[in-house]
Enzyme design. Structure first.
Site, PDB file in Angstrom:
ATOM      1  CD1 TRP A 130      -2.511   1.635   0.276  1.00  0.00           C
ATOM      2  CD2 TRP A 130      -1.723   1.945   2.421  1.00  0.00           C
ATOM      3  NE1 TRP A 130      -3.904   2.695   1.267  1.00  0.00           N
ATOM      4  CE2 TRP A 130      -3.000   2.996   1.806  1.00  0.00           C
ATOM      5  CE3 TRP A 130      -1.319   2.046   3.756  1.00  0.00           C
ATOM      6  CZ2 TRP A 130      -3.493   3.695   3.497  1.00  0.00           C
ATOM      7  CZ3 TRP A 130      -1.818   2.933   5.010  1.00  0.00           C
ATOM      8  CH2 TRP A 130      -2.607   3.408   4.689  1.00  0.00           C
ATOM      9  CG  ASP A 211      -1.194  -1.829   8.533  1.00  0.00           C
ATOM     10  OD1 ASP A 211      -2.864  -1.467   9.171  1.00  0.00           O
ATOM     11  OD2 ASP A 211      -1.242  -1.606   7.890  1.00  0.00           O
ATOM     12  CE  LYS A 246      -9.971  -0.149   5.397  1.00  0.00           C
ATOM     13  NZ  LYS A 246      -9.492   0.276   3.743  1.00  0.00           N
TER      14      LYS A 246
HETATM   15  C1  LMR Z   1      -6.744   1.119  -0.113  1.00  0.00           C
HETATM   16  O1  LMR Z   1      -6.517   0.394   0.009  1.00  0.00           O
HETATM   17  O2  LMR Z   1      -7.636   1.372  -0.989  1.00  0.00           O
HETATM   18  C2  LMR Z   1      -7.547   1.770   1.327  1.00  0.00           C
HETATM   19  O3  LMR Z   1      -6.672   1.276   2.173  1.00  0.00           O
HETATM   20  C3  LMR Z   1      -7.899   2.826   1.725  1.00  0.00           C
HETATM   21  C4  LMR Z   1      -6.863   3.687   1.470  1.00  0.00           C
HETATM   22  O4  LMR Z   1      -6.454   4.858   2.607  1.00  0.00           O
HETATM   23  O5  LMR Z   1      -6.292   4.195   0.795  1.00  0.00           O
END
Ligand code: LMR
Length: 397
Positions: A130, A211, A246
């Site tokens: 992410w 996480d 979520k």
């Molecule tokens: C995502 O990866 O889409 C979610 O965790 C929302 C975000 O804040 O990016």
């Protein structure tokens, strides 16, 4: 005065949401941001949450400051959810938890602490991860690098390369791990793989930072905590950031937690005090309303039971959409293997679509994915899935 200020071009995920809102096409589908939508494409208000909110509002309590670390009952409930009710480390007070501003807030508080005491360490994140993981650790001053993870050739994990990598990085390196529902790939480590890497992390004196933002949406609330409980059992000193955005559908409330597992009660207390130190400097104390609603759901047996079945329902609906997508694509393009859609876990799927294909989906079909090819499966439903599958087939032809 501000001429020299750099323009922030926006976050690749959050900006897409804004572009999507402006799109006038009625057939548009937003598969970009990680948000769970129900069968009607709506953000759900969970019944358990609704009842907790009604209960809270009916009491007409003024909104006092919470302590820096948040609400005690909230923190205890977070520990039980993550580590299991009977975890001996809880009785031994080797785990300390603070309420935070969502999972992002937990990551930031943890990053602040780590940078104060381990500033020479490198932070390793999965390749890919992410985007905000990198941003948050860089923001406090860390050097962030990647560890081998996703294998685009096989759609699996470069497990041997990962093991070798963990064996060679410096002691006290910080390794950011996704206990379940890997973001962005949906490809998780198996239990056997966790059983292999966690002892290496311990022996090599690495600092694991787990996480968990999607607990319950992979294999179930208990099952998804496997890696965390295993690490605790093996005696690692590590961190866990978790989010309720979520699984309680409480995105806007900013509700999450940060936990530390330490070798002794004394060490856990020291780290906890430094979490308080960081929180006071960042935002003083977490939100009252978010803490109370979550705490009421988690600590009222009837609401907790209802909540667990609501989370189970989300998990099953995501699985159903994975299966349906797999079925339709396999029918449309029989010579291509789409089994990765059903093997992956959680909200996300790495589709393998190229940037060009993602842009074609957006331009020609109003179907929005993140540019790296990540799609949010939980934005699919029976009304839009055929449309999406057919659009995918067109760009894959
Ligand atoms: C995502 O990866 O889409 C979610 O965790 C929302 C975000 O804040 O990016």
């Amino acid at each position: 005065m501000f001429e020299h200020v750099d323009f922030f071009a926006g976050d690749p995920i959050l900006s897409l949401v804004e572009v999507f809102k402006q799109d006038q096409r009625s057939e548009k589908v937003n598969l970009s941001i990680g948000v769970y939508y129900d069968e009607n494409g709506k953000l759900p208000l969970l019944n358990s949450v609704k009842q907790a909110e009604e209960h809270l509002v009916s009491q007409h309590i003024p909104s006092a400051y919470l302590p820096m670390e948040g609400l005690l009952e909230f923190r205890k409930a977070a520990q039980i959810l993550l580590f299991g009710e009977d975890n001996p480390l809880l009785k031994e007070n080797k785990i300390q938890t603070v309420q935070t501003l969502g999972g992002s807030g937990a990551l930031r508080v943890g990053a602040e602490f780590l940078h104060k005491y381990f500033s020479d360490s490198t932070v390793y994140v999965s390749d890919p991860t992410w985007g905000n993981h990198i941003a948050i650790f860089e923001a406090v001053g860390f050097n962030v690098e990647k560890y081998p993870y996703y294998d685009p050739e096989t759609g699996g994990i470069k497990f041997e390369a990962l093991v070798e990598f963990l064996k060679k990085i410096s002691e006290k390196s910080i390794v950011l791990l996704h206990p379940c529902c890997h973001n962005p790939t949906g490809v998780d480590l198996t239990r056997e793989e966790w059983d292999t890497i966690l002892p290496i992390i311990k022996e090599r004196n690495l600092i694991a930072f787990m996480d968990i933002a999607y607990q319950g949406l992979g294999d179930g609330l208990e099952e998804d905590a496997y890696a965390i409980r295993r690490a605790a059992y093996l005696g690692l000193s590590f961190f866990v950031s978790n989010s309720y955005s979520k699984n309680l559908s409480l995105y806007g409330e900013r509700v999450g937690a940060l936990s530390v597992v330490a070798n002794t009660e004394e060490e856990a207390k020291l780290v906890f005090s430094q979490f308080q130190f960081a929180i006071r400097r960042l935002y003083s104390s977490p939100p009252f309303h978010a803490g109370h609603i979550t705490s009421i759901v988690m600590n009222t047996p009837q609401l907790y039971e209802e909540w667990t079945s609501e989370v189970e329902g989300m998990k099953l609906r995501i699985r159903e959409m994975r299966q349906k997508l797999y079925d339709t694509l396999s029918q449309n393009i029989p010579n291509k293997d789409f089994s990765y859609f059903t093997k992956q876990r959680g909200m996300f799927s790495f589709t393998g679509l190229t940037k060009e294909q993602v842009l074609r989906l957006r331009d020609e079909f109003a179907v929005y994915l993140v540019e790296n090819g990540r799609m949010c499966i939980s934005a699919l439903n029976h009304h839009n899935i055929d449309y999406v599958a057919n659009a995918f087939s067109k760009v894959l032809e």
